[in-house]
Design a protein around this motif. Structure first.
Motif, short mmCIF file in Angstrom:
data_model
loop_
_atom_site.label_atom_id
_atom_site.label_comp_id
_atom_site.label_asym_id
_atom_site.label_seq_id
_atom_site.Cartn_x
_atom_site.Cartn_y
_atom_site.Cartn_z
N ILE A 133 1.90 5.38 -1.92
CA ILE A 133 1.43 6.76 -2.03
C ILE A 133 0.21 6.87 -2.93
O ILE A 133 -0.76 7.58 -2.60
CB ILE A 133 2.57 7.67 -2.53
N HIS A 186 -7.11 0.67 -2.57
CA HIS A 186 -6.00 -0.09 -3.13
C HIS A 186 -6.41 -0.75 -4.45
O HIS A 186 -5.71 -0.62 -5.46
CB HIS A 186 -5.56 -1.15 -2.11
N PHE A 189 0.88 -1.17 0.00
CA PHE A 189 0.00 0.00 0.00
C PHE A 189 0.92 1.22 0.00
O PHE A 189 1.63 1.46 0.96
CB PHE A 189 -0.88 -0.02 1.26
N TYR A 205 -7.26 6.66 -1.11
CA TYR A 205 -7.93 6.52 0.19
C TYR A 205 -8.42 7.88 0.69
O TYR A 205 -9.55 8.00 1.16
CB TYR A 205 -6.98 5.88 1.20
N GLY A 206 -7.58 8.90 0.57
CA GLY A 206 -7.99 10.24 0.98
C GLY A 206 -9.19 10.73 0.18
O GLY A 206 -10.12 11.32 0.74
N MET A 216 -9.64 1.49 2.79
CA MET A 216 -8.25 1.38 2.33
C MET A 216 -8.11 0.25 1.31
O MET A 216 -7.41 0.40 0.30
CB MET A 216 -7.31 1.13 3.52
N GLN A 243 -2.04 4.68 -3.54
CA GLN A 243 -3.18 4.12 -2.82
C GLN A 243 -3.63 5.04 -1.69
O GLN A 243 -4.83 5.19 -1.44
CB GLN A 243 -2.82 2.74 -2.28
N ALA A 244 -2.69 5.65 -1.02
CA ALA A 244 -3.01 6.60 0.06
C ALA A 244 -3.77 7.80 -0.50
O ALA A 244 -4.73 8.29 0.13
CB ALA A 244 -1.74 7.05 0.77
N ASP A 245 -3.38 8.29 -1.67
CA ASP A 245 -4.10 9.39 -2.31
C ASP A 245 -5.54 9.01 -2.60
O ASP A 245 -6.48 9.77 -2.36
CB ASP A 245 -3.41 9.81 -3.61
N ASN A 296 -12.80 2.25 7.87
CA ASN A 296 -11.48 2.69 7.42
C ASN A 296 -10.68 1.60 6.71
O ASN A 296 -10.12 1.84 5.64
CB ASN A 296 -10.65 3.26 8.57
#
Length: 109
Positions: A48, A75, A46, A54-55, A71, A50-52, A67
């Motif tokens: 960056i 992903h 996981f 998620y945001g 996530m 994927q984090a973007d 949450n």
């Protein structure tokens, strides 16, 4: 497990988030490992991208209780892959924003 026989190693991946959930579940049951799954699938980190995603999803779906599912959905969306789950109801709302889901356990899709 029969479904896995249709694929070669590397053709099926598991999110590092899902892997963490499996590891927790296995430890709760008193087992030591889920390493045998690694013979048929790869764990996808996981990162960056994927984090973007998620945001972005959190903006549209702010439920804090979801949450980890969010996530996992982020992903799959960011990798443009189909999410295979037996918990369709936990992920169906994300299909509106591009998530593709399948259930390999039952005929419910």
């Amino acid at each position: 497990m029969k479904k896995f026989d249709n694929y070669r190693k590397g053709e099926i991946i598991i999110s590092a988030i899902t892997w963490a959930e499996l590891c927790c579940g296995i430890k709760k049951e008193g087992r030591d490992t889920v390493e045998n799954l690694l013979s048929v699938l790869d764990v996808e980190p996981f990162g960056i991208k994927q984090a973007d995603k998620y945001g972005e999803l959190t903006h549209f779906f702010p439920n804090r209780k979801a949450n980890l599912d969010r996530m996992i959905a982020a992903h799959a969306i960011s990798l443009n892959v189909t999410l295979v789950t037996n918990n369709i109801d936990d992920f169906c709302s994300y299909t509106r924003v591009g998530l593709s889901i399948e259930n390999w356990v039952s005929s419910h899709k």
